[in-house]
Design an enzyme around this catalytic site. Structure first.
Site, mmCIF file in Angstrom:
data_model
loop_
_atom_site.group_PDB
_atom_site.id
_atom_site.type_symbol
_atom_site.label_atom_id
_atom_site.label_comp_id
_atom_site.label_asym_id
_atom_site.label_seq_id
_atom_site.Cartn_x
_atom_site.Cartn_y
_atom_site.Cartn_z
ATOM 1 N N TYR A 145 0.832 -1.200 0.000
ATOM 2 C CA TYR A 145 0.000 0.000 0.000
ATOM 3 C C TYR A 145 0.873 1.259 0.000
ATOM 4 C CZ TYR A 145 -2.915 3.570 2.350
ATOM 5 O OH TYR A 145 -3.562 4.731 2.724
ATOM 6 N N ASP A 230 -1.735 -6.354 9.419
ATOM 7 C CA ASP A 230 -2.789 -5.380 9.133
ATOM 8 C C ASP A 230 -3.946 -6.141 8.482
ATOM 9 O OD1 ASP A 230 -4.467 -3.411 8.089
ATOM 10 O OD2 ASP A 230 -2.826 -2.025 7.718
ATOM 11 N N ILE A 232 -7.140 -5.128 7.978
ATOM 12 C CA ILE A 232 -8.207 -4.164 7.732
ATOM 13 C C ILE A 232 -9.227 -4.664 6.707
ATOM 14 C CG2 ILE A 232 -6.855 -2.952 5.985
ATOM 15 C CD1 ILE A 232 -8.074 -0.350 6.885
ATOM 16 N N LYS A 272 -13.057 -0.458 5.799
ATOM 17 C CA LYS A 272 -13.263 -1.281 4.607
ATOM 18 C C LYS A 272 -14.430 -2.255 4.782
ATOM 19 C CE LYS A 272 -9.523 0.770 3.267
ATOM 20 N NZ LYS A 272 -9.587 1.924 2.334
#
Length: 469
Positions: A145, A230, A232, A272
């Protein structure tokens, strides 16, 4: 004379990345079906807008929560006054239950180990402050990302060393890639404090395999470093193989209450899975009491409002709603994903096989004028300015191979996505024709030169034969 601090002026924020520049171009000329039909369609924003109707329906059916009432009485004053930065207990309990539900209730989470933050951005930066000193390094598998250059490095001074993954194995993490990144960090005189992974991956849209997760655990155990997972996008998994949380791996390997148990940390957010990035709700989950204590103190710089916590605690505590939402949202994501993949395939463009998230990792290597990142940027600019689509080039995600792009599909209507696919299809057909025409001309030129050379050799040979006679 500039009066700003060096930290404010340094370029490690990453704002000049093509990832952010594409957003800027979109904002100058945004697509609108009626007001600006030729504008740029935003396909660089990983936002989930597919299930807002489910959220809005719940709000309509639960007016007390939306109006900050409890049993019909207003609690606005209570919520508006000073809040403890540990967070509302009711919300933390509801959030850990929701996290377990997403993971099929295979693991449970202790609300006392949860630290609330203003989104995953704040969670990741807070962990950097807790776990590393300026000049220390975290290893990240590529592609990753683009915002991590800002989130992990800008204010903390922590460095990122890439774990180079390639398309040859679907960009999976390998032991050799991990070891090479670790060695590279030491060559740069950087102390490695940990590894950070996104699972499911941003930008790949794939879940980490059990093999990769076990490899990561073994690696950090051997090196005595941290692992940040992570997660998410954990609730966006819409196809097999299913999502495996790092907590599940630890549980199955009976690593609870061990040293490695305390060196693995999870980042989560409702941005998300619930499509609520504007609510700024993130969290750190850690089994290390010292990390939880330090992160809680740091969270005072990025609190989640008590009004937001109250509303969401009511929503997430409604188990009938959460079960329906998770299931229906995943169905809609799959439908939209399949629509994108099949549409691109008709345009002669393939995607990495994925099973999660809000985007596809799209292979446009065959549209490059040459196998270089310069050619990738030329293609990207052509797509942004001439095709009218803001997509994210692989180079902004630190991909090692030119020609890959992250393309989002869940932040727009079905009609807009159809238009975007048609634009890509027309562009791809024209580009392939141009490439083929150029190849034909080059081949024709080579053939012409070959014929001329053959004639010259023939004349030369004929002349020699005549003189020899």
């Amino acid at each position: 004379m500039k009066m700003l601090a060096k930290k404010a002026m340094c370029n490690s924020h990453g704002q000049d990345s093509s990832y952010f520049l594409g957003w800027q171009e979109y904002e100058k000329n945004p697509y609108d079906e009626t007001r600006n039909p030729s504008g740029i369609i935003q396909m660089g924003l990983a936002e989930n807008q597919l299930s807002f109707d489910l959220l809005e329906s719940w709000l309509k059916n639960n007016p007390d929560a939306a109006s900050f009432k409890r049993d019909g009485d207003s609690i606005f004053r209570e919520l508006a006054l000073f809040q403890d930065y540990h967070g509302l207990p009711a919300f933390k309990n509801a959030l850990v239950d929701f996290m377990s539900e997403i993971r099929g209730n295979k693991v449970t989470f202790n609300p006392n180990n949860l630290v609330l933050t203003a989104g995953a951005t704040s969670a990741n930066e807070t962990l950097m402050f807790c776990l590393a000193e300026p000049g220390d390094a975290f290893l990240l598998p590529t592609p990753y990302y683009p915002g991590f250059d800002r989130d992990l490095k800008w204010r903390t001074g922590v460095e990122i060393v890439p774990i180079h993954c390639t398309s040859s194995n679907g960009f999976e993490i390998t032991e050799s890639a991990l070891e090479e990144a670790y060695k590279q960090a030491h060559k740069l005189d950087l102390r490695v404090k940990g590894v950070l992974v996104t699972n499911p991956s941003n930008p790949l849209g794939t879940t980490l395999t059990l093999k990769e997760l076990n490899l990561l655990v073994d690696f950090i155990q051997a090196k005595r470093i941290h692992l940040i997972s992570d997660e998410i996008y954990s609730g966006t998994v819409f196809d097999s193989p299913g999502f495996i949380s790092i907590m599940e791996v630890l549980k199955n390997r009976n690593l609870m209450n061990t040293e490695v148990w305390e060196r693995i940390h999870i980042v989560y957010s409702l941005s998300k899975d619930l499509g609520l990035p504007g609510f700024r709700v993130g969290a750190i989950y850690s089994n290390d009491d010292m990390v939880v204590s330090a992160a809680t103190k740091m969270s005072s710089f990025g609190l989640v409002s008590s009004q937001t916590q109250y509303l969401l605690s009511a929503m997430l505590s409604d188990k009938e709603f959460t079960q329906n939402y998770i299931s229906e949202n995943q169905k809609r994501l799959k439908q939209r994903h399949d629509m994108m993949v099949s549409g691109l395939l008709e345009a002669g463009i393939s995607c990495l096989k994925s099973n999660a998230s809000l985007f596809c990792w799209v292979d446009m290597r065959h549209l490059l004028s040459s196998n270089t990142f310069e050619a990738e940027m030329e293609l990207w600019k052509d797509i942004v300015y001439n095709v009218g689509l803001n997509i994210s080039p692989g180079s902004s995600c630190h991909c090692t191979e030119p020609g890959w792009f992250r393309v989002c599909f869940a932040n727009m209507s079905e009609e807009t996505l159809n238009l975007a696919i048609q634009r890509i299809k027309s562009f791809a057909e024209a580009t392939i024709k141009t490439i083929n025409d150029n190849k034909s001309q080059q081949q024709s030129s080579k053939n012409s030169k070959r014929k001329s050379f053959t004639k010259w050799v023939f004349r030369l040979s004929f002349g020699r034969e005549t003189s020899e006679r």
